[in-house]
Write an enzyme that holds these catalytic residues in place. Structure first.
Site, short mmCIF file in Angstrom:
data_model
loop_
_atom_site.label_atom_id
_atom_site.label_comp_id
_atom_site.label_asym_id
_atom_site.label_seq_id
_atom_site.Cartn_x
_atom_site.Cartn_y
_atom_site.Cartn_z
N THR A 136 1.24 -1.68 0.21
CA THR A 136 -0.13 -0.07 -0.82
C THR A 136 0.84 1.23 0.31
O THR A 136 1.96 1.30 0.57
CB THR A 136 -1.39 0.11 1.48
OG1 THR A 136 -1.09 1.18 1.63
CG2 THR A 136 -0.25 -0.16 2.97
N ASP A 137 0.25 2.40 -0.32
CA ASP A 137 1.26 3.75 0.10
C ASP A 137 0.83 3.95 1.08
O ASP A 137 1.62 5.64 1.30
CB ASP A 137 0.13 4.45 -1.38
CG ASP A 137 -1.35 5.18 -1.07
OD1 ASP A 137 -2.14 4.56 -0.28
OD2 ASP A 137 -1.32 5.55 -1.29
N GLU A 138 -0.12 3.80 2.19
CA GLU A 138 0.34 3.37 3.47
C GLU A 138 0.95 3.46 4.24
O GLU A 138 1.87 4.89 5.10
CB GLU A 138 -0.81 3.67 3.98
CG GLU A 138 -2.38 3.98 3.12
CD GLU A 138 -3.67 3.38 4.40
OE1 GLU A 138 -3.48 3.62 5.93
OE2 GLU A 138 -4.59 3.38 3.92
N TYR A 162 -1.68 -0.50 10.83
CA TYR A 162 -1.86 -0.97 9.78
C TYR A 162 -0.68 -0.93 8.85
O TYR A 162 0.00 -1.37 8.29
CB TYR A 162 -3.26 -0.97 8.70
CG TYR A 162 -3.00 -0.98 7.37
CD1 TYR A 162 -3.14 -2.21 6.89
CD2 TYR A 162 -3.33 0.00 6.49
CE1 TYR A 162 -3.15 -2.43 5.83
CE2 TYR A 162 -3.36 0.09 4.80
CZ TYR A 162 -3.02 -1.61 4.46
OH TYR A 162 -3.35 -1.79 3.70
N LYS A 166 1.90 -2.86 6.84
CA LYS A 166 2.90 -3.82 5.94
C LYS A 166 3.91 -3.09 5.26
O LYS A 166 4.97 -3.66 4.43
CB LYS A 166 1.45 -2.45 5.20
CG LYS A 166 0.00 -2.84 5.39
CD LYS A 166 0.08 -4.67 4.85
CE LYS A 166 0.73 -4.98 2.84
NZ LYS A 166 -0.11 -6.35 2.26
#
Length: 360
Positions: A136-138, A162, A166
Site C-alpha cells: 500500500t501507499d500508506e 496497519y 505493511k
C-alpha cells in the site's frame, strides 16, 4: 501451464485479480486460492469460477507454516501473488496484534516456504519463479505539500498500526531480495475501489448507507486526500509487473485520481441520484443532508498521492479508468448485486463456505 498461488484471493482486490486473470488467460493458467475467510474474505466473490478445473480453493491461514509448506510440496507453484493481509486502519487501531501476526509473520511464512521450494542447493533459484508482494501507499506516511508525490525512493514513514505492519512486510521481502537474490517484486498501490469491496471501506459504505437513508460519516473536515484506483486497472498492473517487471524492483501503482474524501461522498450522492430511476423509492432517501462529520481518526494521514512513472516506463502500464467512469461502474455493479451486499451486511456470506465445502 503456469500455476499461481494467490493468497487472500477471496478478498476484494484478490478476487478481482483472479477474475481478471481468468478473463485474460482462461485455460492457460491454474490458480490456487488460499484464504482464511476472515470477516472480509467472501468466497461468493468467486462463485462463478467454482466449476473451473484450473481453479482450486484451499481454506488456510498463511501463518500456518505446515499447511503452506504442504501446498508448495503438493503443487508446482510458479507464481505467488500475496494479497492476504489485515487491511482496515480502524481495526488496526483497535487490535494491532492480529495485524502484526497476519501481515508480518504470515509474509515471513510465505517467503520461507517459497524459498524452500524454489531454491537450488547452490543458492540460486529455479528459472521463471516469481513472488509478488502487494502492498500500500500508506507505508510512505502523509504528504503535507499539495503538489508532492510518493515515489519508489520515498522514505517509509507509517503512522497507523496497519501501515506499520505493511511497511514491515515490505522490508522483509526486500531483505530476501537483497540477502538471497530471491525473485520478488513489491507493489505499493493507492486506494482501490470497485466490485466486491467489503462495505466498511469508504465508497461501498457510502453507497450502502445512502441507499438506506442512513447517515454518511465523514472523518474530521473531510479534506483528507486520497488517490483512487479502479480495481481492474490494479489487476492489470499486477499481471504486467509479474510478467515484465525487473526482478527485485518496487513499483508504485497510482490512479491519477486525487480527491478529497468529502468530494468522493458528494460524487457518490450525485451519481446515485442520477442513476436511480424516478420510480425507485430510494431516490428520495439519497441526499447531501445525510453527510455527518465525525471525530477524526487517530493518526489520520492528510494526503496520499502516487507517481506511477516507473511502472509506465518499465512495463507500459498506466491507469485507464477515470474516477467518473469507475464510480458509475461500481454503483451499477452494486445495483446488479444487491443480494451480495445484503449477504455481506447481514453476515450471511460467511455461511457460503459451509454450504459449498462442508464435508469436502
Amino acid at each position: 501451464m503456469r500455476t499461481y498461488l494467490v493468497t487472500g484471493g477471496a478478498g476484494f482486490i484478490g478476487s478481482n485479480y483472479i477474475h481478471y486473470m481468468f478473463h485474460k488467460y482462461d485455460n492457460e493458467i491454474r490458480i490456487i486460492n488460499v484464504d482464511a475467510l476472515t470477516y472480509a474474505g467472501n468466497l461468493s466473490n468467486l462463485r462463478s469460477l467454482s466449476h473451473r478445473e484450473n481453479y482450486l480453493f484451499l481454506k488456510a491461514d498463511i501463518c500456518d507454516k505446515k499447511t503452506i509448506a504442504r501446498i508448495f510440496e503438493e503443487h508446482e507453484i510458479d507464481r505467488v501473488v500475496h494479497f492476504a493481509a489485515e487491511t482496515h486502519v480502524d481495526r488496526s487501531i483497535d487490535d494491532p496484534e492480529i495485524f502484526v501476526k497476519t501481515n508480518v509473520l504470515g509474509t515471513a511464512v510465505l517467503l520461507n516456504c517459497a524459498k524452500a521450494a524454489w531454491e537450488f542447493p547452490d543458492g540460486s533459484f529455479q528459472e521463471g519463479k516469481k513472488f509478488l508482494h502487494v502492498s500500500t501507499d500508506e507505508v510512505y506516511g502523509s504528504l503535507e505539500e499539495e503538489d508532492g508525490f510518493f515515489y519508489e525512493t520515498s522514505p517509509y514513514a507509517p503512522h497507523s498500526p496497519y501501515s506499520a505492519c505493511k511497511a514491515a512486510s515490505d522490508m522483509l521481502v526486500k531483505s530476501y531480495i537483497d540477502t538471497y537474490q530471491f525473485p520478488a517484486n513489491i507493489t505499493n498501490c493507492s486506494n482501490n475501489y470497485g466490485p466486491y469491496q467489503f462495505p466498511e471501506k469508504l465508497i461501498p459504505l457510502m453507497i450502502h448507507n445512502a441507499l438506506h437513508g442512513k447517515k454518511l460519516p465523514v472523518y474530521g473536515d473531510g479534506k483528507n486526500v486520497r488517490d483512487w484506483l479502479y480495481v481492474e486497472d490494479h489487476a492489470k498492473a499486477l499481471d504486467l509487473v509479474q510478467e515484465h517487471g525487473r526482478i527485485g524492483e518496487s513499483y508504485n501503482i497510482g490512479g491519477h485520481n486525487e480527491r478529497k474524501n468529502i468530494e468522493i461522498v458528494e460524487t457518490i450522492i450525485d451519481t446515485l441520484i442520477e442513476m436511480l430511476p424516478e420510480a425507485d423509492p430510494r431516490k428520495k432517501l439519497v441526499s447531501r443532508e445525510l453527510i455527518t462529520y465525525v471525530k477524526d481518526r487517530k493518526g489520520h494521514d492528510r494526503r496520499y498521492a502516487i507517481a506511477p512513472d516507473k511502472i509506465k516506463k518499465d512495463v507500459g502500464w498506466e491507469p485507464e479508468t477515470t474516477f467518473e467512469e469507475g464510480i458509475k461502474r461500481t454503483i451499477a455493479w452494486y445495483f446488479e448485486n444487491e443480494e451480495w451486499l445484503k449477504e455481506v451486511t447481514s453476515g450471511d456470506y460467511q455461511q457460503y463456505y459451509e454450504r459449498m465445502y462442508k464435508g469436502k
